[in-house]
Design a protein around this motif. Structure first.
Motif, mmCIF file in Angstrom:
data_model
loop_
_atom_site.group_PDB
_atom_site.id
_atom_site.type_symbol
_atom_site.label_atom_id
_atom_site.label_comp_id
_atom_site.label_asym_id
_atom_site.label_seq_id
_atom_site.Cartn_x
_atom_site.Cartn_y
_atom_site.Cartn_z
ATOM 1 N N PHE A 124 -5.239 -0.131 7.804
ATOM 2 C CA PHE A 124 -5.400 -1.194 6.849
ATOM 3 C C PHE A 124 -4.088 -2.242 6.682
ATOM 4 O O PHE A 124 -3.202 -1.664 6.149
ATOM 5 C CB PHE A 124 -5.670 -0.085 5.476
ATOM 6 C CG PHE A 124 -5.898 -1.083 4.194
ATOM 7 C CD1 PHE A 124 -7.119 -1.655 4.185
ATOM 8 C CD2 PHE A 124 -5.103 -1.352 3.360
ATOM 9 C CE1 PHE A 124 -7.619 -2.782 2.936
ATOM 10 C CE2 PHE A 124 -5.285 -2.195 2.167
ATOM 11 C CZ PHE A 124 -6.388 -2.625 1.849
ATOM 12 N N ASN B 25 -4.142 5.101 -1.811
ATOM 13 C CA ASN B 25 -4.862 5.694 -1.072
ATOM 14 C C ASN B 25 -4.187 7.524 -1.243
ATOM 15 O O ASN B 25 -4.143 8.146 -0.317
ATOM 16 C CB ASN B 25 -4.948 5.585 0.520
ATOM 17 C CG ASN B 25 -6.259 6.426 1.053
ATOM 18 O OD1 ASN B 25 -7.322 6.330 0.437
ATOM 19 N ND2 ASN B 25 -6.174 6.721 2.198
ATOM 20 N N HIS C 73 -8.298 3.221 -2.778
ATOM 21 C CA HIS C 73 -9.327 3.459 -1.608
ATOM 22 C C HIS C 73 -9.429 5.188 -1.403
ATOM 23 O O HIS C 73 -8.684 5.908 -2.008
ATOM 24 C CB HIS C 73 -8.864 2.911 -0.443
ATOM 25 C CG HIS C 73 -8.459 1.567 -0.640
ATOM 26 N ND1 HIS C 73 -8.968 0.553 -0.066
ATOM 27 C CD2 HIS C 73 -7.397 0.840 -0.962
ATOM 28 C CE1 HIS C 73 -8.537 -0.609 -0.419
ATOM 29 N NE2 HIS C 73 -7.391 -0.381 -1.022
ATOM 30 N N MET D 36 -10.018 6.317 1.995
ATOM 31 C CA MET D 36 -10.032 6.293 3.496
ATOM 32 C C MET D 36 -9.434 7.628 4.144
ATOM 33 O O MET D 36 -8.719 8.084 3.703
ATOM 34 C CB MET D 36 -9.166 4.949 3.965
ATOM 35 C CG MET D 36 -9.423 3.721 3.429
ATOM 36 S SD MET D 36 -8.657 2.387 4.129
ATOM 37 C CE MET D 36 -9.137 0.760 3.188
ATOM 38 N N LYS E 88 0.877 -1.118 -0.015
ATOM 39 C CA LYS E 88 0.022 -0.112 0.043
ATOM 40 C C LYS E 88 0.887 1.334 0.062
ATOM 41 O O LYS E 88 2.046 1.392 0.535
ATOM 42 C CB LYS E 88 -0.840 -0.043 1.120
ATOM 43 C CG LYS E 88 -0.373 0.428 2.502
ATOM 44 C CD LYS E 88 -1.230 0.412 3.459
ATOM 45 C CE LYS E 88 -0.813 0.784 5.208
ATOM 46 N NZ LYS E 88 -1.974 0.806 6.060
ATOM 47 N N TRP F 178 -6.551 4.319 7.210
ATOM 48 C CA TRP F 178 -5.602 4.110 6.017
ATOM 49 C C TRP F 178 -4.365 3.179 7.026
ATOM 50 O O TRP F 178 -3.765 2.260 6.721
ATOM 51 C CB TRP F 178 -4.998 4.972 5.323
ATOM 52 C CG TRP F 178 -4.119 4.772 4.684
ATOM 53 C CD1 TRP F 178 -2.767 5.004 4.198
ATOM 54 C CD2 TRP F 178 -3.951 3.735 3.283
ATOM 55 N NE1 TRP F 178 -1.903 4.631 3.527
ATOM 56 C CE2 TRP F 178 -3.133 3.837 2.583
ATOM 57 C CE3 TRP F 178 -5.211 3.143 2.732
ATOM 58 C CZ2 TRP F 178 -2.646 3.011 1.373
ATOM 59 C CZ3 TRP F 178 -5.014 2.160 1.680
ATOM 60 C CH2 TRP F 178 -3.943 2.183 0.903
ATOM 61 N N HIS G 115 -2.425 -1.283 -3.379
ATOM 62 C CA HIS G 115 -3.400 -0.620 -2.594
ATOM 63 C C HIS G 115 -2.969 0.764 -2.672
ATOM 64 O O HIS G 115 -1.873 1.234 -2.052
ATOM 65 C CB HIS G 115 -3.867 -1.015 -1.249
ATOM 66 C CG HIS G 115 -4.458 -2.355 -1.359
ATOM 67 N ND1 HIS G 115 -5.924 -2.872 -1.450
ATOM 68 C CD2 HIS G 115 -3.962 -3.683 -1.230
ATOM 69 C CE1 HIS G 115 -5.954 -4.109 -1.421
ATOM 70 N NE2 HIS G 115 -4.805 -4.652 -1.316
#
Length: 236
Positions: free
Chosen positions: A66, A32, A56, A58, A6, A63, A30
């Motif tokens: 996550f 964000n 995402h 978030m 992420k 986050w 992932h």
């Protein structure tokens, strides 16, 4: 088992993080990030080591909670203001050893728009001080500028250069015109991260004090001179 990664920062930082992701075997990414997420979609999906990209929206707290195998934001805990680049901070954070002089972006077809591609975000973000723009005088007709409306206006006004503007569609389009050029010139932003990921001939206009994007490799420079213009643009 597929590994998960992420990244929750800016797009340029995310591009640098892909080098770590590749060195760790790749997997699902992932995101964000604080930019238009779809801007990076085609470039990310073209990378063989990314099996899927999940987006995402978030809050910062959610986050942080996550869970993934590798949090690419961890590079921020390293002392990059002590002279280390983002890539070197990644190596320290994840205790991985990869050659930072090698490209980590691939499957990008070159598209020639101009010999020199410029991106300069100016005073609003990481204004560079290492490039003498006067050295580029006479090459305006061989250059294009990539950037937002206000960036282009400020560049022409503050740098006193009149160059064509090219409106990119997305990050893949940006990567293609960089690869199709002879030289990329820009400050610390997404464009420089892409040029670094491609290891394309590039000159970074660095912001001294928080410089973390020093180019690494034989085609990377942070000062502009006539010799480099001759080597890459006139003779390249």
């Amino acid at each position: 088992m597929v590994k998960t990664f992420k990244h929750g920062g800016g797009g340029g930082d995310m591009i640098y993080g892909l080098a770590t992701m590749k060195s760790l075997g790749g997997g699902i990414l992932h995101l964000n990030i604080d930019a238009q997420k779809m801007f990076y979609k085609s470039l990310l999906e073209a990378q063989d080591y990314i099996s899927d990209v999940v987006y995402h929206s978030m809050t910062a707290d959610k986050w942080r909670e996550f869970a993934v195998d590798y949090n690419l934001d961890f590079f921020r805990g390293q002392p990059f203001n002590g002279g280390f680049t983002i890539l070197e901070c990644h190596k320290m954070a994840f205790k991985v050893d990869f050659d930072i002089e090698l490209s980590w972006l691939s499957n990008v077809e070159p598209k020639h728009v101009a010999d020199i591609v410029i991106n300069d975000t100016g005073k609003l973000r990481w204004e560079g001080v290492t490039v003498d723009w006067e050295r580029l005088r006479g090459y305006e007709y061989r250059s294009v500028f990539v950037g937002l409306d206000h960036e282009y206006t400020n560049f022409c006004k503050n740098r006193k250069f009149e160059v064509r503007r090219y409106r990119i569609k997305d990050a893949m389009d940006f990567a293609q015109i960089i690869k199709g050029s002879k030289l990329y010139l820009g400050n610390q932003s997404t464009g420089l991260a892409i040029a670094e990921g491609l290891k394309h001939p590039r000159i970074a206009d660095l912001y001294i004090g928080k410089s973390k994007q020093y180019p690494k490799g034989s085609n990377g420079h942070w000062q502009l001179n006539r010799e480099l213009l001759r080597r890459y643009v006139d003779e390249g």
